[in-house]
Every structure is written in C-alpha cells, then in structure tokens.
Design a protein around this motif. Structure first.
Motif, PDB file in Angstrom:
ATOM      1  N   ALA A 227      -5.776   5.219 -23.110  1.00 28.73           N
ATOM      2  CA  ALA A 227      -5.246   5.305 -24.469  1.00 28.73           C
ATOM      3  C   ALA A 227      -3.791   4.851 -24.521  1.00 28.73           C
ATOM      4  CB  ALA A 227      -5.365   6.735 -24.985  1.00 28.73           C
ATOM      5  N   LEU A 228      -3.017   5.246 -23.538  1.00 35.16           N
ATOM      6  CA  LEU A 228      -1.618   4.855 -23.486  1.00 35.16           C
ATOM      7  C   LEU A 228      -1.475   3.349 -23.287  1.00 35.16           C
ATOM      8  CD1 LEU A 228       1.310   5.871 -23.477  1.00 35.16           C
ATOM      9  CD2 LEU A 228       1.117   6.078 -21.001  1.00 35.16           C
ATOM     10  N   ALA A 229      -2.268   2.784 -22.401  1.00 40.63           N
ATOM     11  CA  ALA A 229      -2.221   1.340 -22.165  1.00 40.63           C
ATOM     12  C   ALA A 229      -2.648   0.571 -23.399  1.00 40.63           C
ATOM     13  CB  ALA A 229      -3.111   0.979 -20.983  1.00 40.63           C
ATOM     14  N   SER A 230      -3.643   1.080 -24.099  1.00 40.04           N
ATOM     15  CA  SER A 230      -4.122   0.427 -25.314  1.00 40.04           C
ATOM     16  C   SER A 230      -3.045   0.421 -26.398  1.00 40.04           C
ATOM     17  CB  SER A 230      -5.376   1.134 -25.828  1.00 40.04           C
ATOM     18  OG  SER A 230      -5.805   0.562 -27.031  1.00 40.04           O
ATOM     19  N   SER A 231      -2.398   1.554 -26.609  1.00 41.10           N
ATOM     20  CA  SER A 231      -1.343   1.611 -27.629  1.00 41.10           C
ATOM     21  C   SER A 231      -0.158   0.751 -27.213  1.00 41.10           C
ATOM     22  CB  SER A 231      -0.911   3.047 -27.888  1.00 41.10           C
ATOM     23  OG  SER A 231      -0.234   3.572 -26.763  1.00 41.10           O
ATOM     24  N   GLY A 232       0.168   0.725 -25.940  1.00 41.08           N
ATOM     25  CA  GLY A 232       1.252  -0.126 -25.464  1.00 41.08           C
ATOM     26  C   GLY A 232       0.954  -1.595 -25.664  1.00 41.08           C
ATOM     27  N   PHE A 233      -0.287  -1.978 -25.423  1.00 39.09           N
ATOM     28  CA  PHE A 233      -0.677  -3.376 -25.617  1.00 39.09           C
ATOM     29  C   PHE A 233      -0.598  -3.769 -27.087  1.00 39.09           C
ATOM     30  CE2 PHE A 233      -3.908  -6.668 -26.370  1.00 39.09           C
ATOM     31  CZ  PHE A 233      -3.386  -7.664 -25.563  1.00 39.09           C
TER      32      PHE A 233
END
Length: 84
Positions: free
Chosen positions: A53-59
């Motif tokens: 989830a964190l990687a997705s929002s960062g992307f």
C-alpha cells in the motif's frame, strides 16, 4: 575427504551422506512451532500488505509529480519558442 560429495553432505533424505542419515530434527513437539509459524506468517503478510500500500501510494505521488513537472517544462519551452 571421506568420499561423499557436497550435495550428499547436505542431503536431508534418509540415505544422505551424514552419519546417522536423515534430516536433523529440532527436538520438541510440532504443535507449538506450527502455531508460531502461523503467527509469523500472518504478521509477515500484514507487513507485506502495508508495504504494498505504501509503495502504491508513493508511486502515484511520483507519477502525478513528474507529470506536473513535465507539463511545466513543456509550457516553458512553448513560451520561449513562440516569441517570434
């Protein structure tokens, strides 16, 4: 050397090259370690979900930020080339 290959020394089967053969057992009962393993897998799964989830929002933030940046550069370029 005693004639066993590297693979035979690390073989977990009953006919392996180890003296006494077979895999090394951990001692103790299987039920407590199974519940610990299940708890560990659950925590690991939760951690991976958070990371995903964190990687997705960062992307998404990176994508929108770079799109805005490219648009700004494009606008600046058009302003300088249209001054003829």
């Amino acid at each position: 050397m005693n004639g066993t290959s590297w693979a035979d020394q690390w073989d977990n089967s009953a006919k392996g090259g180890r003296i006494g053969g077979g895999a090394v057992s951990g001692g103790g009962g299987g039920a407590p370690s199974t519940s610990k393993t299940a708890k560990h897998k659950e925590k690991l799964g939760q951690g991976l979900d958070k990371t995903k989830a964190l990687a997705s929002s960062g992307f998404k933030k990176l994508k929108t930020g770079s799109a805005i940046g490219f648009r700004w550069v494009k606008d600046k370029y058009h302003k300088t080339t249209n001054k003829h």
